[in-house]
Design an enzyme around this catalytic site. Structure first.
Site, PDB file in Angstrom:
ATOM      1  NE  ARG A 174      -2.823  -7.024  -4.444  1.00 56.95           N
ATOM      2  CZ  ARG A 174      -3.553  -7.157  -3.356  1.00 56.95           C
ATOM      3  NH1 ARG A 174      -2.982  -7.479  -2.222  1.00 56.95           N
ATOM      4  NH2 ARG A 174      -4.851  -6.977  -3.387  1.00 56.95           N
ATOM      5  CG  HIS A 204      -1.931  -1.014   1.360  1.00 56.46           C
ATOM      6  ND1 HIS A 204      -2.085  -1.780   2.480  1.00 56.46           N
ATOM      7  CD2 HIS A 204      -2.896  -1.415   0.492  1.00 56.46           C
ATOM      8  CE1 HIS A 204      -3.104  -2.627   2.309  1.00 56.46           C
ATOM      9  NE2 HIS A 204      -3.603  -2.424   1.108  1.00 56.46           N
ATOM     10  CB  SER A 211      -4.225  -6.540   4.647  1.00 55.84           C
ATOM     11  OG  SER A 211      -3.912  -5.251   4.193  1.00 55.84           O
ATOM     12  CE  LYS A 249     -11.379  -6.627   2.447  1.00 53.34           C
ATOM     13  NZ  LYS A 249     -10.255  -6.872   1.591  1.00 53.34           N
TER      14      LYS A 249
HETATM   15  P1  ADP Z   1      -5.624  -5.936   0.630  1.00 52.84           P
HETATM   16  O1  ADP Z   1      -5.932  -6.715  -0.613  1.00 52.84           O
HETATM   17  O2  ADP Z   1      -4.189  -5.934   1.003  1.00 52.84           O
HETATM   18  O3  ADP Z   1      -6.569  -6.206   1.768  1.00 52.84           O
HETATM   19  P2  ADP Z   1      -7.005  -3.366   0.262  1.00 52.84           P
HETATM   20  O4  ADP Z   1      -8.384  -3.849   0.154  1.00 52.84           O
HETATM   21  O5  ADP Z   1      -6.688  -2.502   1.405  1.00 52.84           O
HETATM   22  O6  ADP Z   1      -5.865  -4.463   0.228  1.00 52.84           O
HETATM   23  O7  ADP Z   1      -6.584  -2.714  -1.110  1.00 52.84           O
HETATM   24  C1  ADP Z   1      -6.557  -1.370  -1.439  1.00 52.84           C
HETATM   25  C2  ADP Z   1      -5.942  -1.254  -2.807  1.00 52.84           C
HETATM   26  O8  ADP Z   1      -4.536  -1.502  -2.690  1.00 52.84           O
HETATM   27  C3  ADP Z   1      -6.441  -2.232  -3.875  1.00 52.84           C
HETATM   28  O9  ADP Z   1      -6.457  -1.561  -5.116  1.00 52.84           O
HETATM   29  C4  ADP Z   1      -5.380  -3.301  -3.887  1.00 52.84           C
HETATM   30  O10 ADP Z   1      -5.316  -3.959  -5.134  1.00 52.84           O
HETATM   31  C5  ADP Z   1      -4.141  -2.460  -3.638  1.00 52.84           C
HETATM   32  N1  ADP Z   1      -3.036  -3.217  -3.085  1.00 52.84           N
HETATM   33  C6  ADP Z   1      -3.044  -3.982  -1.972  1.00 52.84           C
HETATM   34  N2  ADP Z   1      -1.833  -4.531  -1.765  1.00 52.84           N
HETATM   35  C7  ADP Z   1      -1.033  -4.125  -2.794  1.00 52.84           C
HETATM   36  C8  ADP Z   1       0.335  -4.360  -3.161  1.00 52.84           C
HETATM   37  N3  ADP Z   1       1.100  -5.189  -2.466  1.00 52.84           N
HETATM   38  N4  ADP Z   1       0.814  -3.754  -4.258  1.00 52.84           N
HETATM   39  C9  ADP Z   1       0.001  -2.949  -4.991  1.00 52.84           C
HETATM   40  N5  ADP Z   1      -1.284  -2.693  -4.713  1.00 52.84           N
HETATM   41  C10 ADP Z   1      -1.804  -3.266  -3.629  1.00 52.84           C
END
Ligand code: ADP
Length: 162
Positions: free
Chosen positions: A91, A17, A129, A41
């Protein structure tokens, strides 16, 4: 003024992030990091805690970010805050299918707001996460996966959940 928004659950914020936040903040005048409160979730951390962990992780270094939590539809929040574009990270192929559907829906709901996708950097491609929590619960090394200040908070919360 170009305002970008980076929405997510951030439960908790990871180095993946943070990489997106740094890169996205250079693309706009102001980047709103928007913590979604009403995801289906179940979250380990309350929205307020996720906000404070994000502030601690990135607000010292990156000057043009604002961290908020929001309820309801992202599209409505974008219109209210005069957002120009929504930033999402990509990703795997699985991200793509989900993100495409969400982007099309957001375009219907808020036609003036573009969705922009940043490809995950190679070193953070595998971080989510969920994976961080799975490793941490068994005391695996998460020091290269999340900002340092997150580790004690995450370990404490996981211990209290057991
Ligand atoms: P997670 O899948 O880690 O629970 P979130 O729901 O908080 O993540 O995702 C917020 C945004 O950040 C989404 O667009 C997700 O694809 C992106 N994201 C999460 N982890 C990464 C990463 N390691 N690299 C790039 N983008 C990411």
């Amino acid at each position: 003024m170009q305002i970008g928004i980076y929405p997510g659950s951030f439960d908790p914020v990871t180095n993946g992030h943070l990489d997106i936040i740094k890169r996205a903040s250079s693309l706009c005048d102001k980047l709103i990091i928007a913590v979604a409160r009403n995801q289906d979730k179940r979250s380990l951390f309350a929205a307020e805690e996720r906000v404070s962990m994000l502030i601690e992780s990135c607000c010292g270094d990156i000057k043009n970010v604002e961290v908020v939590h929001f309820n309801g539809l992202l599209a409505d929040y974008c219109i209210k805050r005069d957002v120009s574009f929504i930033i999402r990270g990509l990703r795997a192929i699985a991200d793509y299918e989900y993100e495409y559907a969400i982007a099309l829906m957001n375009k219907r709901l808020a036609p003036g707001v573009e969705s922009l996708f940043l490809m995950a950097s190679a070193e953070y491609l595998f971080i989510s996460s969920r994976i961080v929590k799975e490793v941490a619960v068994y005391n695996g090394d998460i020091s290269s996966l999340v900002p340092e200040c997150i580790i004690p908070r995450l370990m404490k919360r996981l211990r209290s959940e057991q």
